[in-house]
Design an enzyme around this catalytic site. Structure first.
Site, PDB file in Angstrom:
ATOM      1  N   PRO A   9       0.799  -1.224   0.000  1.00 30.63           N
ATOM      2  CA  PRO A   9       0.000   0.000   0.000  1.00 30.63           C
ATOM      3  C   PRO A   9       0.832   1.274   0.000  1.00 30.63           C
ATOM      4  O   PRO A   9       1.849   1.364   0.686  1.00 30.63           O
ATOM      5  CB  PRO A   9      -0.816  -0.110   1.296  1.00 30.63           C
ATOM      6  N   ASN A  10       0.358   2.223  -0.793  1.00 30.24           N
ATOM      7  CA  ASN A  10       0.900   3.583  -0.904  1.00 30.24           C
ATOM      8  C   ASN A  10       2.226   3.665  -1.645  1.00 30.24           C
ATOM      9  O   ASN A  10       2.721   4.762  -1.890  1.00 30.24           O
ATOM     10  CB  ASN A  10       1.030   4.234   0.500  1.00 30.24           C
ATOM     11  N   ARG A  17       5.248  11.021  -2.626  1.00 28.88           N
ATOM     12  CA  ARG A  17       4.935  10.729  -1.227  1.00 28.88           C
ATOM     13  C   ARG A  17       6.148  11.001  -0.327  1.00 28.88           C
ATOM     14  O   ARG A  17       7.170  10.315  -0.461  1.00 28.88           O
ATOM     15  CB  ARG A  17       4.558   9.247  -1.142  1.00 28.88           C
ATOM     16  N   TYR A  22      11.236   8.993   1.366  1.00 28.25           N
ATOM     17  CA  TYR A  22      11.266   7.929   0.355  1.00 28.25           C
ATOM     18  C   TYR A  22      11.990   8.313  -0.936  1.00 28.25           C
ATOM     19  O   TYR A  22      12.152   7.467  -1.812  1.00 28.25           O
ATOM     20  CB  TYR A  22       9.830   7.482   0.037  1.00 28.25           C
ATOM     21  N   ASN A  78       8.112  -5.397  -0.534  1.00 23.75           N
ATOM     22  CA  ASN A  78       7.945  -4.248   0.365  1.00 23.75           C
ATOM     23  C   ASN A  78       6.460  -4.183   0.725  1.00 23.75           C
ATOM     24  O   ASN A  78       5.655  -3.669  -0.054  1.00 23.75           O
ATOM     25  CB  ASN A  78       8.393  -2.943  -0.309  1.00 23.75           C
ATOM     26  N   ALA A  81       2.951  -0.487   5.038  1.00 22.87           N
ATOM     27  CA  ALA A  81       2.418  -0.476   6.406  1.00 22.87           C
ATOM     28  C   ALA A  81       1.858  -1.833   6.832  1.00 22.87           C
ATOM     29  O   ALA A  81       1.756  -2.106   8.039  1.00 22.87           O
ATOM     30  CB  ALA A  81       1.338   0.599   6.527  1.00 22.87           C
ATOM     31  N   GLU A 102      12.170  -9.300   2.661  1.00 17.23           N
ATOM     32  CA  GLU A 102      11.425  -8.108   3.083  1.00 17.23           C
ATOM     33  C   GLU A 102      12.306  -6.883   2.849  1.00 17.23           C
ATOM     34  O   GLU A 102      13.468  -6.860   3.267  1.00 17.23           O
ATOM     35  CB  GLU A 102      11.066  -8.225   4.565  1.00 17.23           C
ATOM     36  N   HIS A 104      12.530  -2.558   2.831  1.00  8.08           N
ATOM     37  CA  HIS A 104      11.980  -1.235   3.154  1.00  8.08           C
ATOM     38  C   HIS A 104      12.933  -0.163   2.659  1.00  8.08           C
ATOM     39  O   HIS A 104      14.152  -0.246   2.903  1.00  8.08           O
ATOM     40  CB  HIS A 104      11.771  -1.082   4.664  1.00  8.08           C
ATOM     41  N   ARG A 111      12.621   5.272  12.825  1.00  7.01           N
ATOM     42  CA  ARG A 111      11.393   6.068  12.687  1.00  7.01           C
ATOM     43  C   ARG A 111      10.461   5.810  13.887  1.00  7.01           C
ATOM     44  O   ARG A 111      10.910   5.411  14.949  1.00  7.01           O
ATOM     45  CB  ARG A 111      10.735   5.741  11.334  1.00  7.01           C
TER      46      ARG A 111
HETATM   47  C1  DQA Z   1       8.074   1.341   4.059  1.00  4.00           C
HETATM   48  C2  DQA Z   1       8.092   1.605   5.574  1.00  4.00           C
HETATM   49  C3  DQA Z   1       6.701   1.412   6.171  1.00  4.00           C
HETATM   50  O1  DQA Z   1       6.744   1.699   7.560  1.00  4.00           O
HETATM   51  C4  DQA Z   1       5.722   2.356   5.515  1.00  4.00           C
HETATM   52  O2  DQA Z   1       4.417   2.122   6.022  1.00  4.00           O
HETATM   53  C5  DQA Z   1       5.737   2.275   4.038  1.00  4.00           C
HETATM   54  C6  DQA Z   1       7.038   2.189   3.360  1.00  4.00           C
HETATM   55  C7  DQA Z   1       9.455   1.620   3.421  1.00  4.00           C
HETATM   56  O3  DQA Z   1       9.651   1.187   2.294  1.00  4.00           O
HETATM   57  O4  DQA Z   1      10.296   2.286   4.030  1.00  4.00           O
HETATM   58  O5  DQA Z   1       4.705   2.358   3.376  1.00  4.00           O
HETATM   59  O6  DQA Z   1       7.778  -0.040   3.838  1.00  4.00           O
END
Ligand code: DQA
Length: 151
Positions: A9-10, A17, A22, A78, A81, A102, A104, A111
């Site tokens: 998501p996102n 964003r 990011y 990735n 959230a 995994e 990120h 954070r």
């Molecule tokens: C993320 C870190 C997560 O905490 C966040 O909710 C994201 C992006 C990252 O790539 O740093 O959506 O996965």
């Protein structure tokens, strides 16, 4: 050798964003980077993104079938959230048996406290955190090294 690159998501909003967190690269840039990194290593990627937990679960389950058939090295994932909330994705990874790296973009441990715990990490074959979008390249490299070292 094929790798599935999954973004949750996102991550479709990459580029606009929170660029201070990011960066300025878009999801299309990330997917192009992954395709180039895989090609350099004699592999190929399929890239997908969804904002929906159930869709991601379906893709992880299907990846497990492809992995067992010898058609897929694993997933660079990735989960956004959902990393911090989804027991269901944890169960999907464990239940499907597909190797997951995994990944990120940000250093989640530097954070907010709610980002320090991941339900994905205990089910993951490896974790890459805090290298920006280069983390996807590191994850692809690590997944291929694991796959090629496997008996
Ligand atoms: C993320 C870190 C997560 O905490 C966040 O909710 C994201 C992006 C990252 O790539 O740093 O959506 O996965």
């Amino acid at each position: 050798m094929k790798i599935l690159v999954l973004n949750g998501p996102n991550l479709n909003l990459l580029g606009s964003r929170e660029p201070a967190v990011y960066g300025h690269a878009t999801l299309a840039d990330v997917e192009a980077l992954c395709a180039a990194a895989a090609a350099e290593r004699g592999a190929e990627v399929e890239c997908r993104q969804s904002n929906h937990e159930g869709v991601l679960i379906d893709w992880v389950q299907a990846a497990g079938v492809a992995h067992r058939a010898g058609q897929l090295a694993g997933i660079v994932f990735n989960p956004g959230a959902y990393s911090h909330t989804s027991v269901a994705l944890h169960d999907a990874i464990k239940g499907s048996g597909v190797p997951v790296i995994e990944t990120h973009i940000s250093n989640v441990h530097a954070r907010e406290a709610f980002r320090h715990h991941s339900y994905i990490s205990p089910a993951a074959a490896g974790i890459v955190v805090g290298f920006g979008i280069d983390g996807y390249v590191l994850a692809i490299d690590g997944l291929l090294r694991k796959a090629r070292a496997a008996p």
